[in-house]
Scaffold this active site. Structure first.
Site, PDB file in Angstrom:
ATOM      1  N   GLY A   1      32.123   1.844 -14.227  1.00 42.27           N
ATOM      2  CA  GLY A   1      30.827   1.345 -14.686  1.00 42.27           C
ATOM      3  C   GLY A   1      30.309   2.188 -15.837  1.00 42.27           C
TER       4      GLY A   1
ATOM      5  N   ARG B   1      36.175 -11.396 -21.235  1.00 38.94           N
ATOM      6  CA  ARG B   1      35.028 -11.097 -20.372  1.00 38.94           C
ATOM      7  C   ARG B   1      34.516 -12.396 -19.742  1.00 38.94           C
ATOM      8  NH1 ARG B   1      32.617  -6.972 -17.647  1.00 38.94           N
ATOM      9  NH2 ARG B   1      30.443  -6.631 -18.171  1.00 38.94           N
TER      10      ARG B   1
ATOM     11  N   SER C   1      29.329  -4.821 -21.271  1.00 38.72           N
ATOM     12  CA  SER C   1      30.268  -4.031 -20.467  1.00 38.72           C
ATOM     13  C   SER C   1      30.333  -2.593 -20.981  1.00 38.72           C
ATOM     14  CB  SER C   1      31.659  -4.671 -20.568  1.00 38.72           C
ATOM     15  OG  SER C   1      32.619  -3.868 -19.936  1.00 38.72           O
ATOM     16  N   SER C   2      30.881  -1.728 -20.151  1.00 42.60           N
ATOM     17  CA  SER C   2      31.183  -0.361 -20.583  1.00 42.60           C
ATOM     18  C   SER C   2      32.689  -0.138 -20.717  1.00 42.60           C
ATOM     19  CB  SER C   2      30.629   0.647 -19.569  1.00 42.60           C
ATOM     20  OG  SER C   2      29.249   0.513 -19.456  1.00 42.60           O
TER      21      SER C   2
ATOM     22  N   ASN D   1      33.844  -6.286 -11.344  1.00 44.43           N
ATOM     23  CA  ASN D   1      32.616  -5.507 -11.346  1.00 44.43           C
ATOM     24  C   ASN D   1      32.604  -4.568 -10.151  1.00 44.43           C
ATOM     25  OD1 ASN D   1      30.264  -4.463 -12.356  1.00 44.43           O
ATOM     26  ND2 ASN D   1      28.947  -5.914 -11.274  1.00 44.43           N
TER      27      ASN D   1
ATOM     28  N   THR E   1      36.497  -1.163 -11.297  1.00 44.40           N
ATOM     29  CA  THR E   1      37.205  -1.717 -12.441  1.00 44.40           C
ATOM     30  C   THR E   1      38.563  -1.008 -12.412  1.00 44.40           C
ATOM     31  OG1 THR E   1      35.103  -2.023 -13.547  1.00 44.40           O
ATOM     32  CG2 THR E   1      37.023  -1.790 -14.978  1.00 44.40           C
TER      33      THR E   1
HETATM   34  N1  GLY Z   1      31.555  -4.213 -14.709  1.00 41.51           N
HETATM   35  C1  GLY Z   1      31.579  -2.963 -15.330  1.00 41.51           C
HETATM   36  C2  GLY Z   1      31.635  -3.041 -16.810  1.00 41.51           C
HETATM   37  O1  GLY Z   1      32.101  -4.028 -17.343  1.00 41.51           O
HETATM   38  O2  GLY Z   1      31.182  -2.141 -17.471  1.00 41.51           O
END
Ligand code: GLY
Length: 562
Positions: A465, A97, A443-444, A392, A372
């Site tokens: 997202g 990340r 993050s998701s 993102n 993503t």
């Molecule tokens: N940028 C989307 C996520 O990492 O959840």
């Protein structure tokens, strides 16, 4: 040498005769399978597997190929997560990340009145976190790969240098974003033909990116985090009020973390721990669902949707409070993923009535589709890799680093810049996810591997997202509870709830008409058809040793198996 020539020929055929590719959304295979958002990248991965590379070799090759062939989300200027299960059953997760630059601070996106400046947190160079993808991919290759760096990056270099024949999907994406690219000279140069929009069928070359990839191929991580590429990135930051320095780049390290593990109806769930919220929430929601008979309730029924929405509501509320970078905040993952906690959290579940989400903050749905991307790979030995990677927003902050040819992320928007103020995904957060120097933003992304006994059953993940986690949840429930094959588990229409705002968004036909009436009667608010498709779950299922892969039919993509 022979291998390199073979590889070059295969990639050239792919470039020159895209129509000859027999790549489907759905494929069966026995020896290896790659499913991704790009047919070209999937073919690159399959070629690596056919040459004897393992799933990690293929994952690294696909990662670099996506940076060329699927620039909306494939990247070297962003970050991602990898869940890896080796053939002997060991599971590892890698966190690559992005990190907040050293000179970032909690209030950097607040204006003089203390209001959150969305523009700054999404569309500026301040929006960029320190990229992690290159360090992550190369570290995975060193630890688990069998091929050389040069071998796995070669296809991406060739694609960038020789060019890709643009399909309609990519040409349309470039056209849609052209006014954003026009803000930055290197961006418009990369994504247009001297300012004129590209058309489907045009050859698209990325010579600057090819040079950057050659430096990475020759020098490893130093080819990106030091030397001319780092110099160009830092000079760009300095000229445009960005924060990333040489020190930030040199300090960047991916982290191998303890996987999130849960169980669901006899299956083992392996997914990404914090700083992703994905694995924790997936297991938490499955624990909440497990006592109920979803198979009997049926797909799209009021009972099923109500139950899942109530699980989602509670899990997303916990996300806002408890989830952040574990190196900075004590994330209670063990509590959140325990069966007892799920039971406790569901004591106020009423099978006939919708709960009310707490009325705090002003969440809003994302204004644009988010890009993503996820890919899944299994090799002949059973090594399995799930990778989700991102800039993102679609094309990140739209800024191409002059001379270096790659896009920068706008991942800083995934932090909670102001308590109870929604980010680009309408997600709320607080202290756990506040901006701190060198911290990773929450993050998701939920790359996930599911096993049954000693065998892999499912590899999945998604972009989207905040909708990533509910997408993955639905693929899992469709496969396990509703006994759907991989094609149907992925293609079935989806719905989404994220606690705040208190509304259910759904794809056409995800909820039956009768169920909609019943859900409204139960008190569910804001049931509305989603303006965007939900998720893009490029997945693979293993049935009796045979592989079935699908690239999500919601988007162009490709599955390549043999
Ligand atoms: N940028 C989307 C996520 O990492 O959840």
């Amino acid at each position: 040498m022979k291998q390199a020539i073979f590889q070059k020929l295969v990639v050239l055929m792919t470039l020159l005769f895209p129509a000859s590719l027999v790549l489907a959304e759905f494929q069966r295979g026995e020896h290896g399978m790659v499913s991704s958002r790009s047919d070209i990248a999937s073919e690159v991965g399959k070629n690596i597997l056919e040459q004897g590379g393992n799933a990690v070799d293929a994952a690294v090759a696909v990662g670099f190929a996506l940076a060329v062939a699927y620039p909306a989300a494939g990247n070297i200027g962003g970050g991602g997560f990898m869940v890896l299960r080796t053939a002997n059953g060991e599971v590892y997760t890698q966190d690559a990340r992005e990190k907040a630059p050293l000179s970032s601070n909690r209030d950097m996106f607040l204006d003089t009145n203390g209001e959150f400046d969305r523009q700054l947190s999404r569309n500026s160079l301040l929006a960029s976190g320190v990229p992690g993808s290159v360090a992550g991919l190369l570290d995975a290759l060193e630890r688990f790969g069998t091929m050389s760096r040069e071998q796995v990056i070669a296809p991406a270099i060739l694609l960038a240098e020789e060019g890709v024949v643009l399909n309609e999907d990519l040409a349309n994406q470039f056209q849609r974003n052209i006014s954003a690219f026009e803000q930055y000279p290197a961006s418009i140069e990369k994504f247009s033909n001297n300012g004129i929009a590209y058309k489907a069928g045009d050859l698209w070359q990325q010579l600057a990116l090819a040079e950057t990839l050659k430096l990475i191929s020759a020098n490893g991580r130093d080819g990106f985090y030091k030397g001319p590429v780092a110099d160009m990135l830092v000079a760009t930051m300095q000229a445009n009020e960005g924060l990333i320095t040489h020190e930030d780049l040199e300090n960047y390290e991916p982290v191998w973390r303890e996987p999130i593990h849960g169980t669901y109806r006899g299956y083992d769930i392996w997914s990404m721990p914090a700083p992703s919220s994905g694995g924790v929430m997936l297991v938490q929601m499955l624990n909440m669902l497990e006592p109920y008979n979803l198979e009997e309730y049926g797909l799209g029924s009021a009972e099923t949707v109500h139950l899942m929405v109530e699980a989602e509501r509670r899990a997303y509320a916990d996300r806002a409070e408890h989830l952040g970078d574990p190196d900075f905040y004590d994330v209670p993952s063990t509590m959140l993923t325990s069966k007892q906690y799920a039971q406790l959290r569901f004591t106020n579940f009423d099978p006939a009535l919708a709960s009310l989400s707490d009325d705090i903050g002003a969440g809003s749905w994302p204004q644009e589709s988010t890009q993503t991307t996820h890919y899944s790979i299994i090799d002949a030995e059973g090594n399995t890799v799930a990778v989700t990677t991102t800039l993102n927003a679609s094309y990140g902050n739209k800024f191409v680093v002059p001379g270096a040819g790659f896009l920068l992320n706008n991942e800083m928007d995934d932090f909670s810049s102001k308590p109870n103020t929604a980010n680009g995904f309408g997600l709320l957060g607080g202290v756990a996810n506040k901006i701190q120097p060198s911290k990773r933003m929450l993050s998701s992304m939920s790359p996930t591997i599911i096993t049954q006994g000693d065998a892999v059953f499912l590899v999945t993940g998604s972009p989207g997202g905040s909708t990533i986690i509910t997408t993955v949840l639905q693929v899992v429930v469709n496969a396990i509870d509703h006994n759907l094959n991989i094609e149907n588990a992925v293609s079935s229409p989806r719905f989404h709830h994220q606690w705040q705002p208190n509304i259910i968004r759904y794809e056409t036909d995800a909820i039956t008409d009768q169920a909609l009436i019943r859900l409204r009667a139960m008190g569910h608010q804001g049931l509305s058809i989603s303006r965007f498709s939900l998720g893009d779950a490029n997945s693979i299922m293993m049935i009796n040793g045979r592989l079935e892969g699908v690239s999500d039919p919601r988007n162009v993509g490709g599955t390549a198996g043999f």
